[in-house]
Design an enzyme around this catalytic site. Structure first.
Site, PDB file in Angstrom:
ATOM      1  N   ASN A  65       0.851  -1.185   0.000  1.00 61.16           N
ATOM      2  CA  ASN A  65       0.000   0.000   0.000  1.00 61.16           C
ATOM      3  C   ASN A  65       0.889   1.237   0.000  1.00 61.16           C
ATOM      4  O   ASN A  65       1.918   1.253   0.667  1.00 61.16           O
ATOM      5  CB  ASN A  65      -0.892   0.016   1.253  1.00 61.16           C
ATOM      6  CG  ASN A  65      -1.783  -1.198   1.331  1.00 61.16           C
ATOM      7  OD1 ASN A  65      -2.440  -1.566   0.375  1.00 61.16           O
ATOM      8  ND2 ASN A  65      -1.798  -1.845   2.479  1.00 61.16           N
ATOM      9  N   VAL A  98       1.763   2.025   8.035  1.00 55.67           N
ATOM     10  CA  VAL A  98       3.110   2.112   8.609  1.00 55.67           C
ATOM     11  C   VAL A  98       4.033   2.737   7.567  1.00 55.67           C
ATOM     12  O   VAL A  98       4.125   2.230   6.454  1.00 55.67           O
ATOM     13  CB  VAL A  98       3.635   0.718   9.017  1.00 55.67           C
ATOM     14  CG1 VAL A  98       5.042   0.812   9.592  1.00 55.67           C
ATOM     15  CG2 VAL A  98       2.686   0.058  10.021  1.00 55.67           C
ATOM     16  N   HIS A 119       6.618  -2.119   2.932  1.00 55.22           N
ATOM     17  CA  HIS A 119       6.415  -3.517   3.281  1.00 55.22           C
ATOM     18  C   HIS A 119       5.458  -4.161   2.296  1.00 55.22           C
ATOM     19  O   HIS A 119       4.516  -3.532   1.817  1.00 55.22           O
ATOM     20  CB  HIS A 119       5.900  -3.681   4.718  1.00 55.22           C
ATOM     21  CG  HIS A 119       4.640  -2.937   5.021  1.00 55.22           C
ATOM     22  ND1 HIS A 119       4.584  -1.569   5.186  1.00 55.22           N
ATOM     23  CD2 HIS A 119       3.372  -3.384   5.208  1.00 55.22           C
ATOM     24  CE1 HIS A 119       3.344  -1.200   5.463  1.00 55.22           C
ATOM     25  NE2 HIS A 119       2.585  -2.287   5.475  1.00 55.22           N
TER      26      HIS A 119
END
Length: 121
Positions: free
Chosen positions: A94, A103, A107
């Site tokens: 995302n 976050v 990732h």
């Protein structure tokens, strides 16, 4: 979004928070998600400070880019969800607020072990 050195992944990389490690090399760490959304839910993150995929592609070395890409495939094989050893998986990242990023550390989520379902609802 700016990089927050106190984000959960930075803390995991500094070993301040434990993780259930799946794979690690000089550039990448992979571990099981603590709140899995599917039967298999892993995270793959670069060890360096990159906010998202755009930031990573703009600033990372070619070696880091290749290492992250290959790590995603390696982790899928370790977990038995790669197209070589399983029925496939979804790799998802995302980017920023509209993309649903929570976050501020790049990732990838790897989902598998069962039908993942629709891409977007």
């Amino acid at each position: 979004m700016i990089y927050d050195k106190n984000n959960i992944f930075a803390k995991i990389l500094r070993k301040e928070i434990p993780c259930k490690k799946i794979f690690e090399n000089d550039h990448v760490l992979s571990f099981h998600d603590i709140n899995p959304q599917k039967k298999i839910h892993a995270l793959v993150i670069p060890k360096s400070e990159y906010i998202n995929l755009d930031d990573f592609n703009n600033r990372a070395s070619d070696q880091e880019i290749v290492a992250l890409s290959k790590a995603i495939t390696e982790v899928s094989k370790i977990l038995g969800i790669s197209t070589d050893t399983g029925k496939g998986y979804r790799a998802l990242t995302n980017l920023s607020e509209d993309g649903g990023q929570e976050v501020p550390h790049l990732h990838f989520h790897l989902f598998g072990g069962e039908k993942v379902g629709k891409m977007v609802e």
